[in-house]
Design a protein around this motif. Structure first.
Motif, mmCIF file in Angstrom:
data_model
loop_
_atom_site.group_PDB
_atom_site.id
_atom_site.type_symbol
_atom_site.label_atom_id
_atom_site.label_comp_id
_atom_site.label_asym_id
_atom_site.label_seq_id
_atom_site.Cartn_x
_atom_site.Cartn_y
_atom_site.Cartn_z
ATOM 1 N N GLN A 14 0.820 -1.230 0.000
ATOM 2 C CA GLN A 14 0.000 0.000 0.000
ATOM 3 C C GLN A 14 0.841 1.262 0.000
ATOM 4 O O GLN A 14 0.631 2.189 0.786
ATOM 5 C CB GLN A 14 -0.994 -0.013 1.180
ATOM 6 N N THR A 15 1.834 1.255 -0.856
ATOM 7 C CA THR A 15 2.682 2.429 -1.038
ATOM 8 C C THR A 15 2.860 2.648 -2.536
ATOM 9 O O THR A 15 2.289 1.918 -3.346
ATOM 10 C CB THR A 15 4.087 2.220 -0.434
ATOM 11 N N ARG A 16 3.720 3.574 -2.869
ATOM 12 C CA ARG A 16 4.008 3.811 -4.289
ATOM 13 C C ARG A 16 4.671 2.592 -4.941
ATOM 14 O O ARG A 16 4.781 2.526 -6.150
ATOM 15 C CB ARG A 16 4.891 5.046 -4.428
ATOM 16 N N ALA A 17 5.133 1.650 -4.127
ATOM 17 C CA ALA A 17 5.739 0.437 -4.685
ATOM 18 C C ALA A 17 4.688 -0.522 -5.266
ATOM 19 O O ALA A 17 5.002 -1.376 -6.092
ATOM 20 C CB ALA A 17 6.560 -0.284 -3.615
ATOM 21 N N ASN A 37 9.266 -3.460 6.159
ATOM 22 C CA ASN A 37 8.168 -3.032 7.012
ATOM 23 C C ASN A 37 8.385 -1.556 7.353
ATOM 24 O O ASN A 37 9.202 -1.229 8.212
ATOM 25 C CB ASN A 37 8.081 -3.896 8.273
ATOM 26 N N MET A 38 7.662 -0.707 6.685
ATOM 27 C CA MET A 38 7.849 0.732 6.925
ATOM 28 C C MET A 38 7.319 1.145 8.282
ATOM 29 O O MET A 38 7.693 2.172 8.819
ATOM 30 C CB MET A 38 7.191 1.547 5.806
ATOM 31 N N LYS A 39 6.427 0.300 8.845
ATOM 32 C CA LYS A 39 5.851 0.652 10.145
ATOM 33 C C LYS A 39 6.870 0.425 11.273
ATOM 34 O O LYS A 39 6.716 0.939 12.371
ATOM 35 C CB LYS A 39 4.564 -0.133 10.387
ATOM 36 N N GLU A 42 12.052 -0.030 8.671
ATOM 37 C CA GLU A 42 13.139 -0.755 7.979
ATOM 38 C C GLU A 42 13.731 0.033 6.809
ATOM 39 O O GLU A 42 14.876 -0.179 6.437
ATOM 40 C CB GLU A 42 12.622 -2.109 7.483
ATOM 41 N N GLN A 43 12.904 0.924 6.266
ATOM 42 C CA GLN A 43 13.399 1.686 5.100
ATOM 43 C C GLN A 43 14.463 2.701 5.489
ATOM 44 O O GLN A 43 15.142 3.248 4.616
ATOM 45 C CB GLN A 43 12.220 2.383 4.385
ATOM 46 N N ARG A 44 14.603 2.955 6.781
ATOM 47 C CA ARG A 44 15.606 3.937 7.235
ATOM 48 C C ARG A 44 16.826 3.255 7.856
ATOM 49 O O ARG A 44 17.686 3.910 8.415
ATOM 50 C CB ARG A 44 14.987 4.903 8.254
ATOM 51 N N GLN A 45 16.876 1.932 7.752
ATOM 52 C CA GLN A 45 18.028 1.188 8.276
ATOM 53 C C GLN A 45 19.157 1.211 7.240
ATOM 54 O O GLN A 45 18.901 1.286 6.039
ATOM 55 C CB GLN A 45 17.642 -0.262 8.578
ATOM 56 N N LEU A 54 17.732 7.636 -0.193
ATOM 57 C CA LEU A 54 16.586 8.450 0.223
ATOM 58 C C LEU A 54 15.623 7.651 1.101
ATOM 59 O O LEU A 54 14.664 8.200 1.649
ATOM 60 C CB LEU A 54 15.837 8.998 -1.002
ATOM 61 N N GLY A 55 15.839 6.341 1.201
ATOM 62 C CA GLY A 55 15.001 5.507 2.067
ATOM 63 C C GLY A 55 13.570 5.381 1.562
ATOM 64 O O GLY A 55 12.633 5.222 2.350
ATOM 65 N N LYS A 56 13.386 5.449 0.261
ATOM 66 C CA LYS A 56 12.041 5.403 -0.321
ATOM 67 C C LYS A 56 11.869 4.148 -1.169
ATOM 68 O O LYS A 56 12.823 3.693 -1.813
ATOM 69 C CB LYS A 56 11.820 6.621 -1.233
ATOM 70 N N VAL A 57 10.660 3.634 -1.178
ATOM 71 C CA VAL A 57 10.303 2.567 -2.119
ATOM 72 C C VAL A 57 9.367 3.164 -3.151
ATOM 73 O O VAL A 57 8.666 4.127 -2.853
ATOM 74 C CB VAL A 57 9.619 1.364 -1.418
ATOM 75 N N PRO A 58 9.339 2.607 -4.367
ATOM 76 C CA PRO A 58 10.008 1.387 -4.807
ATOM 77 C C PRO A 58 11.450 1.628 -5.249
ATOM 78 O O PRO A 58 11.843 2.738 -5.567
ATOM 79 C CB PRO A 58 9.165 0.977 -6.026
ATOM 80 N N ALA A 59 12.200 0.489 -5.253
ATOM 81 C CA ALA A 59 13.485 0.425 -5.945
ATOM 82 C C ALA A 59 13.492 -0.950 -6.601
ATOM 83 O O ALA A 59 12.879 -1.896 -6.074
ATOM 84 C CB ALA A 59 14.633 0.554 -4.959
ATOM 85 N N THR A 68 15.698 3.544 -9.058
ATOM 86 C CA THR A 68 14.740 4.068 -8.071
ATOM 87 C C THR A 68 13.901 5.118 -8.773
ATOM 88 O O THR A 68 14.239 5.543 -9.877
ATOM 89 C CB THR A 68 15.452 4.721 -6.861
ATOM 90 N N GLU A 69 12.831 5.532 -8.151
ATOM 91 C CA GLU A 69 11.871 6.517 -8.662
ATOM 92 C C GLU A 69 10.870 5.832 -9.601
ATOM 93 O O GLU A 69 11.256 5.227 -10.608
ATOM 94 C CB GLU A 69 12.524 7.707 -9.377
ATOM 95 N N GLN A 70 9.604 5.987 -9.218
ATOM 96 C CA GLN A 70 8.547 5.313 -9.982
ATOM 97 C C GLN A 70 8.648 5.507 -11.496
ATOM 98 O O GLN A 70 8.624 4.534 -12.246
ATOM 99 C CB GLN A 70 7.184 5.852 -9.558
ATOM 100 N N GLY A 71 8.730 6.749 -11.937
ATOM 101 C CA GLY A 71 8.744 7.012 -13.379
ATOM 102 C C GLY A 71 9.886 6.285 -14.060
ATOM 103 O O GLY A 71 9.720 5.666 -15.124
HETATM 104 N N1 LIG Z 1 9.939 10.089 -5.476
HETATM 105 C C1 LIG Z 1 9.709 8.727 -5.048
HETATM 106 C C2 LIG Z 1 8.782 8.773 -3.863
HETATM 107 C C3 LIG Z 1 8.607 7.397 -3.265
HETATM 108 C C4 LIG Z 1 7.933 7.506 -1.900
HETATM 109 O O1 LIG Z 1 7.608 8.580 -1.399
HETATM 110 N N2 LIG Z 1 7.725 6.334 -1.286
HETATM 111 C C5 LIG Z 1 7.198 6.296 0.070
HETATM 112 C C6 LIG Z 1 6.109 5.228 0.139
HETATM 113 S S1 LIG Z 1 4.646 5.720 -0.689
HETATM 114 C C7 LIG Z 1 8.292 5.875 1.030
HETATM 115 O O2 LIG Z 1 9.130 5.067 0.688
HETATM 116 N N3 LIG Z 1 8.283 6.407 2.255
HETATM 117 C C8 LIG Z 1 9.159 5.948 3.274
HETATM 118 C C9 LIG Z 1 9.731 7.046 4.124
HETATM 119 O O3 LIG Z 1 9.807 8.172 3.653
HETATM 120 O O4 LIG Z 1 10.126 6.756 5.236
HETATM 121 C C10 LIG Z 1 9.124 7.899 -6.187
HETATM 122 O O5 LIG Z 1 8.331 8.455 -6.959
HETATM 123 O O6 LIG Z 1 9.450 6.704 -6.324
#
Ligand SMILES: N[C@@H](CCC(=O)N[C@@H](CS)C(=O)NCC(=O)O)C(=O)O
Length: 219
Positions: A14-17, A37-39, A42-45, A54-59, A68-71
């Motif tokens: 339930q994220t951009r991934a 598990n973002m709750k 884990e994404q900041r480990q 950047l600690g963001k999913v998806p990759a 990385t980056e959806q687009g």
């Molecule tokens: N610019 C990134 C944004 C990805 C993004 O914001 N992902 C969120 C989930 S919807 C995320 O990983 N958040 C984790 C956090 O910031 O701790 C993309 O488009 O892929």
């Protein structure tokens, strides 16, 4: 299949991934899910920050290539597996509209909805990267009204990105529910890939919340 390299999707439900996983399902290629598990953060480990600082999913990792980056992920994967027919080829006249919609998403739509979510007053039309929220949403509506897909009759990977994005942005009230958006979301949302990934996401989210609650109780 144009590559036999192993594919790993770094993922949270339930994220951009979610859309990146739906795309892999539509491409019908095998992949491994590396679930974070973002709750529980884990994404900041360090282990994941080594993948995406950047600690963001998806990759996604395909062999030695990390994206990385959806687009960028949509563009890369749909091009990598052209036999699925989800990306117009470089020489195809539809290519321009296709890449345009992939980039409008990250360069205009996300900044516009994030400004809205944060209740930030956007700058003037020449200061924002998206002119104005209304002009962007109107462009989207006109395109979807023509439909049935962003490129007309042709369904592409960009429709997965936009169909899923509209679902969460209308759900959060960041985009109003215009009939053309609803029809488009219904069209994209009825795809088996989205139904299946959404159902699996719902189960995974409950597990993640339980794990986070357990962690909290023992700390
Ligand atoms: N610019 C990134 C944004 C990805 C993004 O914001 N992902 C969120 C989930 S919807 C995320 O990983 N958040 C984790 C956090 O910031 O701790 C993309 O488009 O892929």
């Amino acid at each position: 299949m144009t590559t036999n390299a192993p594919i790993t999707l770094f993922y949270s439900p339930q994220t951009r991934a979610t859309g990146a996983r739906v795309l892999l399902e539509e491409l019908k290629v095998p992949y491994e899910l590396h679930v974070l598990n973002m709750k529980t953060g884990e994404q900041r480990q360090p282990a994941y920050l080594a993948i995406n600082p950047l600690g963001k999913v998806p990759a996604v990792r395909v062999g030695d290539t990390l994206v990385t980056e959806q687009g960028a992920i949509y563009l890369y994967l749909a091009d990598l597996f052209p036999e699925a027919g989800l990306a117009p080829a470089l020489t195809d006249p539809d290519r321009g509209a296709y890449v345009r919609w992939l980039f409008i998403y990250g360069s205009c739509f996300e900044p516009a909805v994030v400004d809205r979510y944060m209740k930030r007053e956007p700058g003037s039309m020449n200061e924002t990267p998206y002119a104005s929220y209304d002009s962007l949403i109107d462009l989207l509506e006109q395109t979807m009204k023509k439909g049935p897909y962003l490129l007309g009759e042709r369904f592409t990977a960009a429709d997965l990105l936009w169909g899923i994005a509209l679902r969460w942005t209308t759900m959060f009230g960041l985009v109003e529910e215009r009939p053309a958006f609803q029809a488009y979301m219904n069209r994209i949302g009825s795809r088996a890939s989205i139904q299946q990934v959404s159902a699996e996401d719902a189960v995974m989210v409950v597990e993640h919340e339980a794990a986070a609650a357990r962690l909290k109780a023992t700390s």
